[in-house]
Design a protein around this motif. Structure first.
Motif, PDB file in Angstrom:
ATOM      1  N   SER A  81      98.375 122.376  12.957  1.00  0.00           N
ATOM      2  CA  SER A  81      98.509 120.926  12.817  1.00  0.00           C
ATOM      3  C   SER A  81      97.184 120.263  13.189  1.00  0.00           C
ATOM      4  O   SER A  81      96.228 120.934  13.596  1.00  0.00           O
ATOM      5  N   HIS A  82      97.169 118.935  13.100  1.00  0.00           N
ATOM      6  CA  HIS A  82      95.943 118.198  13.486  1.00  0.00           C
ATOM      7  C   HIS A  82      95.814 118.050  14.995  1.00  0.00           C
ATOM      8  O   HIS A  82      94.895 117.381  15.463  1.00  0.00           O
ATOM      9  N   GLU A  83      96.715 118.659  15.753  1.00  0.00           N
ATOM     10  CA  GLU A  83      96.549 118.626  17.214  1.00  0.00           C
ATOM     11  C   GLU A  83      95.528 119.651  17.700  1.00  0.00           C
ATOM     12  O   GLU A  83      95.147 119.637  18.865  1.00  0.00           O
ATOM     13  N   LEU A  84      95.119 120.568  16.823  1.00  0.00           N
ATOM     14  CA  LEU A  84      94.159 121.595  17.215  1.00  0.00           C
ATOM     15  C   LEU A  84      92.949 121.571  16.282  1.00  0.00           C
ATOM     16  O   LEU A  84      93.103 121.736  15.069  1.00  0.00           O
ATOM     17  N   SER A  85      91.754 121.407  16.856  1.00  0.00           N
ATOM     18  CA  SER A  85      90.552 121.604  16.050  1.00  0.00           C
ATOM     19  C   SER A  85      90.251 123.095  16.002  1.00  0.00           C
ATOM     20  O   SER A  85      90.677 123.857  16.871  1.00  0.00           O
ATOM     21  N   HIS A  86      89.530 123.501  14.979  1.00  0.00           N
ATOM     22  CA  HIS A  86      89.179 124.920  14.869  1.00  0.00           C
ATOM     23  C   HIS A  86      88.418 125.373  16.117  1.00  0.00           C
ATOM     24  O   HIS A  86      88.728 126.415  16.701  1.00  0.00           O
ATOM     25  N   ALA A  87      87.433 124.583  16.531  1.00  0.00           N
ATOM     26  CA  ALA A  87      86.587 124.988  17.657  1.00  0.00           C
ATOM     27  C   ALA A  87      87.389 125.043  18.961  1.00  0.00           C
ATOM     28  O   ALA A  87      87.289 126.016  19.718  1.00  0.00           O
ATOM     29  N   ASP A  88      88.202 124.026  19.225  1.00  0.00           N
ATOM     30  CA  ASP A  88      88.960 123.994  20.482  1.00  0.00           C
ATOM     31  C   ASP A  88      90.004 125.108  20.521  1.00  0.00           C
ATOM     32  O   ASP A  88      90.188 125.765  21.551  1.00  0.00           O
ATOM     33  N   ALA A  89      90.700 125.310  19.402  1.00  0.00           N
ATOM     34  CA  ALA A  89      91.728 126.363  19.376  1.00  0.00           C
ATOM     35  C   ALA A  89      91.079 127.730  19.526  1.00  0.00           C
ATOM     36  O   ALA A  89      91.591 128.595  20.242  1.00  0.00           O
ATOM     37  N   SER A  90      89.928 127.927  18.877  1.00  0.00           N
ATOM     38  CA  SER A  90      89.246 129.225  18.962  1.00  0.00           C
ATOM     39  C   SER A  90      88.866 129.547  20.400  1.00  0.00           C
ATOM     40  O   SER A  90      88.945 130.700  20.828  1.00  0.00           O
ATOM     41  N   ALA A  91      88.455 128.509  21.135  1.00  0.00           N
ATOM     42  CA  ALA A  91      88.008 128.718  22.517  1.00  0.00           C
ATOM     43  C   ALA A  91      89.157 129.155  23.423  1.00  0.00           C
ATOM     44  O   ALA A  91      88.924 129.702  24.505  1.00  0.00           O
ATOM     45  N   LEU A  92      90.385 128.908  22.993  1.00  0.00           N
ATOM     46  CA  LEU A  92      91.551 129.266  23.812  1.00  0.00           C
ATOM     47  C   LEU A  92      92.007 130.702  23.574  1.00  0.00           C
ATOM     48  O   LEU A  92      92.908 131.186  24.272  1.00  0.00           O
ATOM     49  N   LEU A  93      91.414 131.381  22.590  1.00  0.00           N
ATOM     50  CA  LEU A  93      91.956 132.675  22.162  1.00  0.00           C
ATOM     51  C   LEU A  93      91.185 133.849  22.731  1.00  0.00           C
ATOM     52  O   LEU A  93      89.956 133.801  22.862  1.00  0.00           O
ATOM     53  N   PRO A  94      91.895 134.932  23.044  1.00  0.00           N
ATOM     54  CA  PRO A  94      91.214 136.165  23.454  1.00  0.00           C
ATOM     55  C   PRO A  94      90.516 136.812  22.252  1.00  0.00           C
ATOM     56  O   PRO A  94      90.789 136.444  21.097  1.00  0.00           O
ATOM     57  N   THR A  95      89.632 137.763  22.511  1.00  0.00           N
ATOM     58  CA  THR A  95      88.984 138.458  21.395  1.00  0.00           C
ATOM     59  C   THR A  95      90.040 139.204  20.593  1.00  0.00           C
ATOM     60  O   THR A  95      91.059 139.644  21.131  1.00  0.00           O
ATOM     61  N   GLY A  96      89.788 139.295  19.302  1.00  0.00           N
ATOM     62  CA  GLY A  96      90.744 139.969  18.420  1.00  0.00           C
ATOM     63  C   GLY A  96      91.741 139.022  17.795  1.00  0.00           C
ATOM     64  O   GLY A  96      92.545 139.437  16.959  1.00  0.00           O
TER      65      GLY A  96
END
Ligand SMILES: [Zn+2]
Ligand SMILES: [Zn+2]
Ligand SMILES: [Zn+2]
Length: 269
Positions: free
Chosen positions: A240-255
């Motif tokens: 959704s528009h609640e997550l930017s690509h950059a911000d959401a990516s920063a929350l994720l573990p590798t893989g």
């Protein structure tokens, strides 16, 4: 757009994300939020769908006919589809259904479409004109052979396994295509379906936003599924528009990565 050349890739498939956004599409009409006004092209998300090129068979499979199918096909240089797999009949996944007729026109052939029984019934009702006459001509309407599936089936020699998942009350199909598992619009994945995801090299999974939602996995819920399955790589879609690509990516573990429209990845067989 080459036909698959098996070579060293064996059983592998190539996946292109045609669309990665939730049902509104991003930007959302009339919204001035940070994501909807972002300069990052990865924050422009058309409705979720994908195309799979099967290296083992050389065939091209479309998963869902999203609202922007025509624009997605033009952006991806998609000029051939051998079969269509439908996950469910929500409008964001079916809105481009009529654009299948262009592939009839190019290919001078009807097109097989695979769907679960409920999805097939809705497609027959909603797109009745497409099923009213048997192939009167090519190009004026979609010329389709609708196959109702409720278990594993073969498409041009490739075994494809539907993966039933719960989208709120509705059962939606994910699909296992060799080393690729593609699951959109899931909130719950039953244990028997988790088993069907195991061993996938690449797992695609929906993740709507950080806050919980009644019919979609949240970011944290999607990460928990990925960690239970442990694919080599996982890609999250239907944001959704609640997550930017950059911000959401920063929350994720590798893989685990956020997919974006036009991204192409390999699932290794
Ligand atoms: Zn959806
Ligand atoms: Zn917005
Ligand atoms: Zn849906």
């Amino acid at each position: 757009m080459g036909e698959g050349d098996s070579g060293a890739d064996g059983d592998g498939v190539e996946l292109t994300f045609l669309g990665t956004g939730t049902s509104n599409g991003i930007p959302v009409i009339g919204c001035r939020c940070a994501v909807c006004t972002s300069d990052d092209p990865r924050d422009r998300r058309s409705r979720t769908s994908a195309v799979v090129r099967d290296r083992a068979t050389g065939r091209t499979l479309l998963i869902d006919t999203a609202t922007e199918l025509r624009l997605q096909a033009l952006a991806a240089g998609l000029d051939r589809i051998d079969a269509v797999l439908m996950t469910h009949a929500h409008a964001d996944h079916t809105g481009g259904f009529d654009d299948l007729r262009r592939f009839n026109e190019i290919q001078r052939a009807h097109l097989p479409v695979y769907a679960g029984p409920n999805t097939a019934a809705t497609l027959r009702e909603r797109y009745a004109y497409a099923f009213a006459d048997a192939f009167p001509f090519y190009g004026g309407k979609p010329d389709l052979i609708l196959h109702e599936v409720d278990g594993p089936f073969d498409v041009f020699g490739r075994r494809i396994e539907p993966i039933p998942v719960l989208h709120g009350q509705m059962t939606v199909f994910g699909y296992r295509i060799g080393p690729l598992a593609y699951v959109t619009d899931a909130k719950e994945i039953p244990a028997s379906s988790l088993d069907l995801l195991r061993g996938a090299d690449v797992l695609v999974l929906n993740a709507l936003r950080e806050r919980p939602h009644p019919t979609h996995l949240s970011l944290a819920e999607a990460v928990a599924v990925v960690e239970a399955i442990r694919p080599r790589m996982a890609y999250l879609v239907h944001l959704s528009h609640e997550l930017s690509h950059a911000d959401a990516s920063a929350l994720l573990p590798t893989g685990i990565e956020i997919a974006y429209d036009g991204l192409t990845v390999d699932a290794l067989g």
